[in-house]
Motif scaffolding. Structure first.
Motif, short mmCIF file in Angstrom:
data_model
loop_
_atom_site.label_atom_id
_atom_site.label_comp_id
_atom_site.label_asym_id
_atom_site.label_seq_id
_atom_site.Cartn_x
_atom_site.Cartn_y
_atom_site.Cartn_z
N GLY A 74 14.90 -4.68 -0.04
CA GLY A 74 13.88 -3.66 0.13
C GLY A 74 12.66 -3.91 -0.71
N VAL A 75 11.48 -3.79 -0.11
CA VAL A 75 10.21 -3.81 -0.83
C VAL A 75 9.82 -2.35 -1.06
N VAL A 76 9.92 -1.89 -2.29
CA VAL A 76 9.76 -0.48 -2.62
C VAL A 76 8.34 -0.22 -3.11
N TYR A 77 7.70 0.79 -2.54
CA TYR A 77 6.33 1.11 -2.94
C TYR A 77 6.11 2.62 -2.82
N SER A 78 5.12 3.11 -3.54
CA SER A 78 4.74 4.52 -3.46
C SER A 78 3.36 4.70 -2.85
N GLU A 79 2.45 3.76 -3.15
CA GLU A 79 1.08 3.88 -2.67
C GLU A 79 0.98 3.45 -1.21
N THR A 80 -0.07 3.88 -0.56
CA THR A 80 -0.31 3.46 0.82
C THR A 80 -1.40 2.40 0.90
N ASN A 81 -2.38 2.45 0.02
CA ASN A 81 -3.50 1.51 0.09
C ASN A 81 -3.08 0.04 0.00
N PRO A 82 -2.23 -0.34 -0.98
CA PRO A 82 -1.88 -1.75 -1.07
C PRO A 82 -1.21 -2.31 0.17
N MET A 83 -0.55 -1.46 0.96
CA MET A 83 0.08 -1.95 2.18
C MET A 83 -0.96 -2.43 3.18
N MET A 84 -2.19 -1.98 3.02
CA MET A 84 -3.24 -2.35 3.96
C MET A 84 -4.18 -3.40 3.37
N ASP A 85 -3.88 -3.87 2.17
CA ASP A 85 -4.73 -4.87 1.53
C ASP A 85 -4.32 -6.25 2.03
N LEU A 86 -4.81 -6.59 3.20
CA LEU A 86 -4.38 -7.83 3.85
C LEU A 86 -4.84 -9.06 3.10
N GLY A 87 -5.85 -8.92 2.25
CA GLY A 87 -6.38 -10.09 1.55
C GLY A 87 -5.40 -10.72 0.60
N SER A 88 -4.56 -9.93 -0.07
CA SER A 88 -3.67 -10.49 -1.07
C SER A 88 -2.19 -10.32 -0.73
N TYR A 89 -1.80 -9.13 -0.30
CA TYR A 89 -0.38 -8.86 -0.11
C TYR A 89 0.17 -9.44 1.18
N LEU A 90 -0.65 -9.56 2.21
CA LEU A 90 -0.15 -10.09 3.48
C LEU A 90 0.41 -11.50 3.33
N PRO A 91 -0.34 -12.46 2.78
CA PRO A 91 0.25 -13.81 2.65
C PRO A 91 1.42 -13.84 1.68
#
Length: 280
Positions: A74-91
């Motif tokens: 499981g990738v556990v998170y609380s915030e919503t913004n970083p999930m949409m930060d395709l520049g860094s978290y996507l790759p």
């Protein structure tokens, strides 16, 4: 034939179609059947063909109950913004998922509350392991207590007693400051657009800021560091207007933003207002 290949076929259907017991079908499909002799090998092949013909898929929940594991990370998170930060978290998570899949694991994204007092996702109890990233909230603390397996921290502050995998923020900020000094800059402004308690704040903001300040001080330029701190949502034009109002002799010659998209937004605004970058 259309009825035989219906979706949702069960282990009972497979066993009946292959003419074997349910226990035998289960052992074959779970790789537990001994096929040293021709008879068992033939039965096993018959079971596999029946399963393929019927479109049978093992129930991961049943496997989890039997084996005590789900093969889910499981990738556990609380915030919503970083999930949409395709520049860094996507790759980053794309590579993470590829490695897990090759090892026979599935990656699941699980959002938990930001604060305590609310029950985190119950699915946490079924995970084999977890990854916490970006920011450790009170809700993440609660979630960590529900985990049965190991966990790691990825690109976040080390607030939980787990192994931490982070970029070298200190080394990167030091190289950045030294590079600007080598280019001849002696007055550098650190631009941070954030609000106390902001959902998107990252621990590296303060860390980078302090490292750049210290690097300038070590170079004998303690008064060359300028902090421009504004609330999130402050229009970039206001930041550029502050620059334009300053006397040319007192203006910073370089600006460092705490986030890449803010840097791009500022760069665009400088250009829009006719201020050449990097010439001015």
């Amino acid at each position: 034939m259309r009825a035989a290949t219906r979706p949702g076929s069960t282990l009972v259907d497979v066993a009946r179609a292959a003419g074997v017991s349910i226990a035998t079908a289960s052992r074959v499909l779970n790789g537990e059947n001994k096929e040293l002799w021709a008879g068992p090998a033939a039965r096993a092949e018959k079971v596999r063909r029946a399963a393929k013909r019927l479109g049978y898929r093992p129930d991961w929940r049943a496997r989890a109950l039997r084996g005590g594991r789900t093969n889910a990370i499981g990738v556990v998170y609380s915030e919503t913004n970083p999930m949409m930060d395709l520049g860094s978290y996507l790759p980053m998570f794309h590579a993470f998922g590829e490695v897990l899949q090759a090892a026979g694991f599935q990656m699941m994204f699980l959002q938990v509350p930001r604060t305590t007092g609310l029950q985190p996702a119950s699915m946490l109890q079924a995970l084999d392991a977890a990854v916490f990233y970006h920011h450790i909230t009170e809700g993440a603390w609660e979630a960590a207590r529900m985990l049965r397996g190991p966990a790691i921290l990825l690109n976040c502050e080390p607030r939980l007693p787990h192994a931490c995998v982070n970029p070298d923020e200190v080394g990167g900020a030091t190289d950045l400051a030294r590079h600007l000094l080598e280019l001849g800059h002696r007055r550098i402004a650190f631009v941070e657009l954030w609000t106390p308690g902001a959902e998107f704040d990252h621990h590296s903001r303060v860390l980078r800021q302090n490292v750049i300040r210290q690097t300038l001080a070590e170079a004998g330029l303690g008064d060359g560091f300028v902090l421009w701190s504004d609330p999130i949502g402050t229009p970039y034009r206001e930041v550029v207007a502050r620059f334009r109002k300053m006397a040319r002799s007192g203006r910073p010659t370089a600006l460092v933003a705490s986030y890449s998209l803010q840097a791009v937004g500022l760069l665009n605004e400088f250009v829009r207002q006719g201020i050449q970058v990097p010439d001015e």
